[in-house]
Design an enzyme around this catalytic site. Structure first.
Site, PDB file in Angstrom:
ATOM      1  N   HIS A  43       0.800  -1.217   0.000  1.00  0.00           N
ATOM      2  CA  HIS A  43       0.000   0.000   0.000  1.00  0.00           C
ATOM      3  C   HIS A  43       0.837   1.273   0.000  1.00  0.00           C
ATOM      4  O   HIS A  43       0.302   2.352  -0.192  1.00  0.00           O
ATOM      5  CB  HIS A  43      -0.908   0.047   1.240  1.00  0.00           C
ATOM      6  CG  HIS A  43      -2.024  -0.942   1.212  1.00  0.00           C
ATOM      7  ND1 HIS A  43      -2.974  -0.973   0.229  1.00  0.00           N
ATOM      8  CD2 HIS A  43      -2.340  -1.958   2.067  1.00  0.00           C
ATOM      9  CE1 HIS A  43      -3.837  -1.951   0.461  1.00  0.00           C
ATOM     10  NE2 HIS A  43      -3.463  -2.570   1.572  1.00  0.00           N
ATOM     11  N   ARG A  68       7.215  -5.556   2.836  1.00  0.00           N
ATOM     12  CA  ARG A  68       5.946  -6.207   2.481  1.00  0.00           C
ATOM     13  C   ARG A  68       5.810  -6.178   0.970  1.00  0.00           C
ATOM     14  O   ARG A  68       5.754  -5.101   0.368  1.00  0.00           O
ATOM     15  CB  ARG A  68       4.753  -5.515   3.131  1.00  0.00           C
ATOM     16  CG  ARG A  68       3.443  -6.200   2.705  1.00  0.00           C
ATOM     17  CD  ARG A  68       2.291  -5.931   3.636  1.00  0.00           C
ATOM     18  NE  ARG A  68       1.759  -4.593   3.544  1.00  0.00           N
ATOM     19  CZ  ARG A  68       0.663  -4.186   4.164  1.00  0.00           C
ATOM     20  NH1 ARG A  68      -0.021  -5.025   4.931  1.00  0.00           N
ATOM     21  NH2 ARG A  68       0.238  -2.948   4.054  1.00  0.00           N
ATOM     22  N   ASP A  82      17.359  -9.907  -2.437  1.00  0.00           N
ATOM     23  CA  ASP A  82      18.655  -9.594  -3.061  1.00  0.00           C
ATOM     24  C   ASP A  82      19.076  -8.155  -2.752  1.00  0.00           C
ATOM     25  O   ASP A  82      20.264  -7.854  -2.637  1.00  0.00           O
ATOM     26  CB  ASP A  82      18.579  -9.805  -4.587  1.00  0.00           C
ATOM     27  CG  ASP A  82      18.671 -11.281  -4.970  1.00  0.00           C
ATOM     28  OD1 ASP A  82      18.897 -12.118  -4.066  1.00  0.00           O
ATOM     29  OD2 ASP A  82      18.505 -11.597  -6.165  1.00  0.00           O
ATOM     30  N   GLU A 147      -5.312 -12.260   7.378  1.00  0.00           N
ATOM     31  CA  GLU A 147      -6.264 -11.157   7.177  1.00  0.00           C
ATOM     32  C   GLU A 147      -7.353 -11.533   6.161  1.00  0.00           C
ATOM     33  O   GLU A 147      -8.062 -10.666   5.674  1.00  0.00           O
ATOM     34  CB  GLU A 147      -5.533  -9.872   6.735  1.00  0.00           C
ATOM     35  CG  GLU A 147      -4.611 -10.040   5.546  1.00  0.00           C
ATOM     36  CD  GLU A 147      -3.894  -8.753   5.160  1.00  0.00           C
ATOM     37  OE1 GLU A 147      -4.051  -7.719   5.820  1.00  0.00           O
ATOM     38  OE2 GLU A 147      -3.163  -8.793   4.141  1.00  0.00           O
ATOM     39  N   ASP A 173      -7.802  -5.350   7.084  1.00  0.00           N
ATOM     40  CA  ASP A 173      -8.374  -6.303   6.126  1.00  0.00           C
ATOM     41  C   ASP A 173      -9.185  -7.392   6.823  1.00  0.00           C
ATOM     42  O   ASP A 173     -10.255  -7.771   6.341  1.00  0.00           O
ATOM     43  CB  ASP A 173      -7.260  -6.933   5.279  1.00  0.00           C
ATOM     44  CG  ASP A 173      -6.839  -6.011   4.147  1.00  0.00           C
ATOM     45  OD1 ASP A 173      -7.719  -5.549   3.400  1.00  0.00           O
ATOM     46  OD2 ASP A 173      -5.641  -5.734   4.024  1.00  0.00           O
TER      47      ASP A 173
HETATM   48  C1  3PY Z   1      -4.140  -4.532   7.704  1.00  0.00           C
HETATM   49  O1  3PY Z   1      -4.486  -3.958   8.747  1.00  0.00           O
HETATM   50  O2  3PY Z   1      -4.932  -5.019   6.888  1.00  0.00           O
HETATM   51  C2  3PY Z   1      -2.730  -4.633   7.366  1.00  0.00           C
HETATM   52  O3  3PY Z   1      -2.384  -5.259   6.408  1.00  0.00           O
HETATM   53  C3  3PY Z   1      -1.725  -3.949   8.227  1.00  0.00           C
HETATM   54  O4  3PY Z   1      -1.647  -4.406   9.429  1.00  0.00           O
HETATM   55 MG    MG Z   2      -3.884  -5.728   5.124  1.00  0.00          MG
END
Ligand code: 3PY
Ligand code: MG
Length: 257
Positions: A43, A68, A82, A147, A173
């Site tokens: 994000h 991430r 890498d 999530e 999420d």
């Molecule tokens: C979320 O809250 O969905 C995330 O990916 C971050 O913690």
């Molecule tokens: Mg998330």
């Protein structure tokens, strides 16, 4: 001691998100005392192209850089390792197979599928290849995000996946998928958290979460969460700027305060 070992020892490790894609902000945050930072390519505003300067800016700060990626596809994972990431977080792990794909992408054969290139930043451009290779299973942290509702039926399998070290709850999420967006005290959310923690503890893995109010620390710590992320570089700037400008506005309406 590296982050992975500290987690294995049951230590709480503190991190935050970096989502502005700014090497300078990364350096400032890196020098502020966190144990790890998460450079967010899911994000965040930065791309793989700015990842390299962000990692370079963090190098001398001593903080562990984790990235991430957008998905568990091999090329996404290999590139960030890498460049020098010490761990990879993958969002939206939805099946046990996703977790295995992530774990394998993190490691060289025979365990995994990571391609070998000696002349990369992670190995000191070839200088440290052998020691990097020999220690990579002990050093690289694999983080699967919990999530999606579908993964809640497979928590034991994710936790037992060799190469997955942390089950990281994504509160935004997960609460959205559960139909209770932002309600982190809702029984559906707290049950999902407990099930995640139980599965992880059975497999001697760690659990993580992101929160924005430091007052929530005790709640999560007491549940057994040790990979604790609070806030992001964007929220640090926004909070500081808003607090200061509102103070100035108060002085403008009453300069004699
Ligand atoms: C979320 O809250 O969905 C995330 O990916 C971050 O913690
Ligand atoms: Mg998330």
């Amino acid at each position: 001691m590296n982050l992975k070992q500290r987690l294995k020892n049951g230590e709480a490790v503190h991190g935050c998100w970096l989502n502005t894609g700014s090497p300078l902000t990364a350096e400032i945050v890196g020098l502020s005392g966190f144990d790890w930072v998460l450079i967010d390519l899911e994000h965040g505003a930065g791309s793989e192209a700015v990842l390299m300067p962000v990692l370079q800016a963090l190098e001398h700060t001593g903080v562990s850089p984790i990235v991430r990626v957008e998905s568990a596809e091999g090329p996404r994972i290999h590139r960030v390792l890498d460049m020098g990431a010490k761990g990879v977080m993958c969002p939206k792990i939805a099946t046990p197979e996703d977790a295995v794909r992530l774990a394998k992408g993190l490691h060289y054969p025979p365990f995994g599928t990571r391609g070998v290139a000696k002349m990369v930043r992670a190995t000191g451009f070839g200088k440290d290849f052998q020691s990097y290779y020999d220690s990579s299973r002990d050093n690289i942290l694999g983080i699967a995000q919990i999530e999606t509702t579908s993964i809640l039926n497979h928590l034991d399998s994710v936790a037992q996946t060799d190469g997955i070290d942390v089950l990281f709850i994504g509160p935004a999420d997960l609460s959205m998928e559960l139909g209770i967006f932002g309600q982190f005290d809702h029984p559906l959310f707290t049950d999902a958290m407990r099930e995640t923690i139980n599965a992880a503890q059975k497999a001697q893995k760690a659990v993580g979460i992101l929160f924005f109010n430091p007052e929530d620390y005790g709640r999560y710590y007491n549940m057994g969460i040790r990979f604790l992320a609070c806030g992001s570089d964007a929220t640090f700037v926004a909070d500081g700027a808003r607090r200061l400008s509102s103070q100035l506005n108060q002085f403008r309406s009453n300069p004699g305060l």
